[in-house]
Design an enzyme around this catalytic site. Structure first.
Site, PDB file in Angstrom:
ATOM      1  N   CYS A 169      -3.469  -4.870   2.821  1.00 42.30           N
ATOM      2  CA  CYS A 169      -2.690  -5.909   3.449  1.00 42.30           C
ATOM      3  C   CYS A 169      -1.512  -5.820   3.884  1.00 42.30           C
ATOM      4  O   CYS A 169      -1.097  -5.019   4.684  1.00 42.30           O
ATOM      5  CB  CYS A 169      -3.261  -7.393   2.637  1.00 42.30           C
ATOM      6  SG  CYS A 169      -2.956  -8.687   3.603  1.00 42.30           S
ATOM      7  N   HIS A 196      -8.967  -7.172   0.957  1.00 42.33           N
ATOM      8  CA  HIS A 196      -8.450  -7.134  -0.381  1.00 42.33           C
ATOM      9  C   HIS A 196      -9.559  -6.509  -1.527  1.00 42.33           C
ATOM     10  O   HIS A 196     -10.189  -7.290  -1.911  1.00 42.33           O
ATOM     11  CB  HIS A 196      -8.009  -8.396  -0.774  1.00 42.33           C
ATOM     12  CG  HIS A 196      -6.779  -8.732  -0.093  1.00 42.33           C
ATOM     13  ND1 HIS A 196      -5.440  -8.520  -0.744  1.00 42.33           N
ATOM     14  CD2 HIS A 196      -6.525  -9.488   0.852  1.00 42.33           C
ATOM     15  CE1 HIS A 196      -4.632  -9.216   0.056  1.00 42.33           C
ATOM     16  NE2 HIS A 196      -5.009  -9.560   1.178  1.00 42.33           N
ATOM     17  N   GLU A 227      -9.127  -5.549  -4.461  1.00 42.54           N
ATOM     18  CA  GLU A 227      -8.844  -6.077  -5.727  1.00 42.54           C
ATOM     19  C   GLU A 227      -8.965  -7.515  -5.942  1.00 42.54           C
ATOM     20  O   GLU A 227      -9.040  -7.836  -7.016  1.00 42.54           O
ATOM     21  CB  GLU A 227      -7.172  -5.754  -5.942  1.00 42.54           C
ATOM     22  CG  GLU A 227      -6.131  -6.874  -5.328  1.00 42.54           C
ATOM     23  CD  GLU A 227      -6.000  -6.741  -3.872  1.00 42.54           C
ATOM     24  OE1 GLU A 227      -6.643  -5.934  -2.998  1.00 42.54           O
ATOM     25  OE2 GLU A 227      -5.414  -7.691  -3.293  1.00 42.54           O
TER      26      GLU A 227
END
Lengths: 84, 225
Positions: free
Chosen positions: B85, B202, B204
């Site tokens: 990002c 994302h 994560e």
């Protein structure tokens, strides 16, 4: 002295922000306006006492390195009379 | 692997990234952007967020923070770097990856799960994935429209540097899968050398089934294996 740097998205790149502003203008009745593109105006305060060439070099360098991303943007520098 | 998560003023996915790496059993440090040394690390992650408030352009000012010289050296030494990002935005601003990320075509900040298709599973970030494998991973950005000129896109295609594309539920591009107007439905790319990857989604945030998806695990496991 004040030097202005105008940063614009390159012509070939879609500017959705400009499109949205254009639509809003039409809603307000500004039908004569047929297109909007939004850019940035950056004003730099540059120390006096340097040659025109030096000032031009500094501002060009700053514009290329940071103020504009030349992958997507063009820039145009406006010098005050004294630095032209 | 000794992992570093770089923290800029305005990073906000740094703790998620830290947690994801810890879940994978790694030794992780937060590294403040004023640090000039990354020599003790084997992997650097640039997390999401709004470094420097996205002032000027997303990622532009972070690109000149003190840690960047060390990061460029780190990448040039061949060690892996992942930008997620805002981290991806920083990587294109410093020129470690080609192109740029522009305001979303629909002008909205889009925060939802998207489908990605694995376009290249022959990278150190994706070798636990199958060719074409679909992932459900969240995005959260207002400036994620990938752009590069035609020649650059062509070279990305020819060198197999497009790692992930946005797809619809049926794993097809060209439908309603592309959330931001990215050229060629590009969601993630890698450099030619294969050690620097940037992606808008994302991974994560997709580490635990109970939080909606654990598809991000494959990416971290590929890298950390």
């Amino acid at each position: 002295m004040k030097v202005a740097v105008k940063v614009r998205l390159k012509k070939s790149i879609l500017d959705p922000q400009g499109k949205a502003v254009n639509q809003a203008l039409h809603q307000l009745g500004f039908d004569q306006i047929s297109g909007v593109r939004v850019g940035k105006l950056i004003e730099l305060e540059v120390a006096d006492g340097q040659s025109k060439e030096d000032i031009q070099k500094i501002v060009e360098d700053a514009s290329r390195k940071l103020l504009a991303n030349t992958v997507i943007e063009d820039f145009e520098i406006e010098y005050p009379e004294a630095a032209k | 692997m000794k992992c570093a998560v770089v923290v800029f003023p305005g990073s906000n996915c740094d703790h998620d990234a830290f947690h994801a790496l810890e879940l994978c059993g790694q030794d992780v440090d937060f590294v403040w952007h004023k640090t000039g040394d990354l020599s003790k690390y084997d992997f650097v992650l640039l997390p999401g967020g709004f470094s420097y408030g996205d002032y000027l352009r997303a990622g532009a000012i972070a690109g000149f923070s003190p840690i960047m010289n060390a990061l460029v050296d780190f990448a040039e030494s061949g060690k892996p770097v992942l930008g997620v990002c805002n981290g991806f935005q920083v990587l294109v601003e410093v020129g470690l990856l080609p192109g740029a990320l522009l305001r979303n075509e629909n002008l909205r900040f889009v925060c939802r799960h998207v489908y990605l298709r694995t376009e290249n599973n022959d990278t150190r970030f994706t070798d636990k994935l199958k060719p074409g494998q679909q992932l459900s991973i969240p995005i959260a950005h207002g400036e994620g429209r990938y752009f590069a000129d035609e020649a650059t896109i062509k070279s990305l295609q020819e060198n197999n540097q497009i790692v992930f594309r946005y797809v619809d539920q049926n794993n097809n591009t060209g439908g309603d899968g592309n959330p931001n107007g990215s050229v060629d439905d590009i969601a993630g790319i890698i450099n030619q050398r294969g050690n620097v990857m940037g992606m808008m989604p994302h991974p994560e945030r997709a580490m635990e089934e109970m939080l909606g998806s654990n598809d991000g695990v494959h990416i971290f496991q590929s890298l950390l294996a």
